[in-house]
Design an enzyme around this catalytic site. Structure first.
Site, PDB file in Angstrom:
ATOM      1  N   GLU A  99      19.312 -58.104  20.639  1.00 53.70           N
ATOM      2  CA  GLU A  99      20.647 -57.522  20.801  1.00 53.70           C
ATOM      3  C   GLU A  99      20.561 -56.165  21.490  1.00 53.70           C
ATOM      4  O   GLU A  99      19.500 -55.529  21.496  1.00 53.70           O
ATOM      5  CB  GLU A  99      21.272 -57.315  19.409  1.00 53.70           C
ATOM      6  CG  GLU A  99      22.510 -58.126  19.116  1.00 53.70           C
ATOM      7  CD  GLU A  99      23.735 -57.797  19.967  1.00 53.70           C
ATOM      8  OE1 GLU A  99      23.608 -57.523  21.173  1.00 53.70           O
ATOM      9  OE2 GLU A  99      24.833 -57.837  19.408  1.00 53.70           O
ATOM     10  N   ASP A 100      21.685 -55.710  22.033  1.00 62.29           N
ATOM     11  CA  ASP A 100      21.701 -54.386  22.662  1.00 62.29           C
ATOM     12  C   ASP A 100      21.856 -53.281  21.623  1.00 62.29           C
ATOM     13  O   ASP A 100      21.161 -52.279  21.649  1.00 62.29           O
ATOM     14  CB  ASP A 100      22.794 -54.279  23.738  1.00 62.29           C
ATOM     15  CG  ASP A 100      24.188 -54.667  23.254  1.00 62.29           C
ATOM     16  OD1 ASP A 100      24.339 -55.125  22.108  1.00 62.29           O
ATOM     17  OD2 ASP A 100      25.145 -54.515  24.042  1.00 62.29           O
ATOM     18  N   ASP A 141      26.342 -51.888  15.660  1.00 62.60           N
ATOM     19  CA  ASP A 141      27.352 -50.856  15.411  1.00 62.60           C
ATOM     20  C   ASP A 141      27.937 -51.118  14.023  1.00 62.60           C
ATOM     21  O   ASP A 141      27.358 -50.706  13.010  1.00 62.60           O
ATOM     22  CB  ASP A 141      28.377 -50.942  16.549  1.00 62.60           C
ATOM     23  CG  ASP A 141      29.522 -49.964  16.411  1.00 62.60           C
ATOM     24  OD1 ASP A 141      29.367 -48.941  15.720  1.00 62.60           O
ATOM     25  OD2 ASP A 141      30.581 -50.203  17.005  1.00 62.60           O
ATOM     26  N   PHE A 199      29.931 -43.407  21.902  1.00 60.62           N
ATOM     27  CA  PHE A 199      29.954 -44.614  22.712  1.00 60.62           C
ATOM     28  C   PHE A 199      28.965 -44.441  23.859  1.00 60.62           C
ATOM     29  O   PHE A 199      29.070 -43.521  24.652  1.00 60.62           O
ATOM     30  CB  PHE A 199      31.361 -44.895  23.250  1.00 60.62           C
ATOM     31  CG  PHE A 199      31.492 -46.313  23.700  1.00 60.62           C
ATOM     32  CD1 PHE A 199      31.666 -47.339  22.779  1.00 60.62           C
ATOM     33  CD2 PHE A 199      31.414 -46.627  25.046  1.00 60.62           C
ATOM     34  CE1 PHE A 199      31.759 -48.666  23.194  1.00 60.62           C
ATOM     35  CE2 PHE A 199      31.510 -47.954  25.467  1.00 60.62           C
ATOM     36  CZ  PHE A 199      31.682 -48.963  24.538  1.00 60.62           C
ATOM     37  N   ARG A 247      26.613 -51.328  33.194  1.00 62.65           N
ATOM     38  CA  ARG A 247      25.499 -52.117  32.640  1.00 62.65           C
ATOM     39  C   ARG A 247      24.223 -51.950  33.454  1.00 62.65           C
ATOM     40  O   ARG A 247      23.128 -52.120  32.936  1.00 62.65           O
ATOM     41  CB  ARG A 247      25.862 -53.609  32.628  1.00 62.65           C
ATOM     42  CG  ARG A 247      26.982 -53.973  31.669  1.00 62.65           C
ATOM     43  CD  ARG A 247      27.024 -55.495  31.532  1.00 62.65           C
ATOM     44  NE  ARG A 247      28.263 -55.978  30.944  1.00 62.65           N
ATOM     45  CZ  ARG A 247      28.512 -56.043  29.637  1.00 62.65           C
ATOM     46  NH1 ARG A 247      27.598 -55.647  28.773  1.00 62.65           N
ATOM     47  NH2 ARG A 247      29.653 -56.503  29.193  1.00 62.65           N
TER      48      ARG A 247
END
Ligand code: IMP
Ligand code: MG
Length: 175
Positions: A100-101, A104, A154, A167
């Site tokens: 996963e990136d 959160d 963020f 990205r």
């Protein structure tokens, strides 16, 4: 909100990222000891991390891609996970590594872990996230492996987007 590339502060440079990804791969190489692994890359955010990580893994490896979304064009999680495309081969008795990136709220990670456990009797299940925003968790879930911890900011780049942009940046930045 419109972010200019010049307004981004670099949080982790490309060099720092590559060094850390190599270290993570080494930990995974030590854990799996040459056993076959099925890496499941969660699109779109994890595409860059997954493609770097697998280059440093030395076991036999197969790569699957699934696509989820929880954000839309906001910087706040919608609170529900959309399984946009989650077709997977038979993962029974396999070593599954979810890539996963970022974790959160934890909703996506929990969804993925539950999905694997509900559908397959895997040999092992590990969760590897490039970033971990530990302070914003809403459900109790942890990465087995993660690259860097980040605060409640963020962040974009290295696969992560704001409204589908940024990205492609080779570094992690924030506004
Ligand atoms: P969670 O379900 O709330 O844990 O969110 C996980 C997903 O939200 C990740 O896979 C990302 O795609 C996205 N996300 C969470 N935080 C950020 C961020 O700071 N920047 C970009 N995407 C984020
Ligand atoms: Mg995203």
């Amino acid at each position: 909100m419109d972010i200019k590339k010049e307004d981004l502060k670099v949080l982790y440079s490309s060099e720092q990222i590559q060094k850390r990804v190599k270290e993570l791969a080494q930990e995974l190489n030590n854990f799996y000891k040459g056993e076959e692994v099925i890496a499941v890359c969660a699109l779109k955010g994890a595409f860059m991390f997954a493609s770097d990580l697998v280059r440093y893994l030395d076991m036999p490896i197969k790569i699957e891609f699934i696509r989820l979304s929880s954000y839309g064009s906001s910087t706040i999680s919608s609170g529900k996970v959309n399984a946009v495309d989650i077709k997977l081969p038979d993962l029974n008795n396999k070593n599954v590594l979810i890539v996963e990136d970022i974790i959160d709220t934890g909703l996506t990670a929990k969804f993925l872990i539950d999905f694997m456990n509900m559908n397959f009797h895997v040999k092992s299940l590990k969760f590897c996230s490039f970033l971990d925003k530990k302070v914003t968790r809403k459900v109790n879930v942890d990465a087995d492996y993660y690259g860097f911890e980040v605060d409640d900011k963020f962040v974009v780049g290295y696969g992560l987007d704001y409204d589908e942009c940024y990205r492609n940046l080779p570094y992690i930045g924030h506004i």
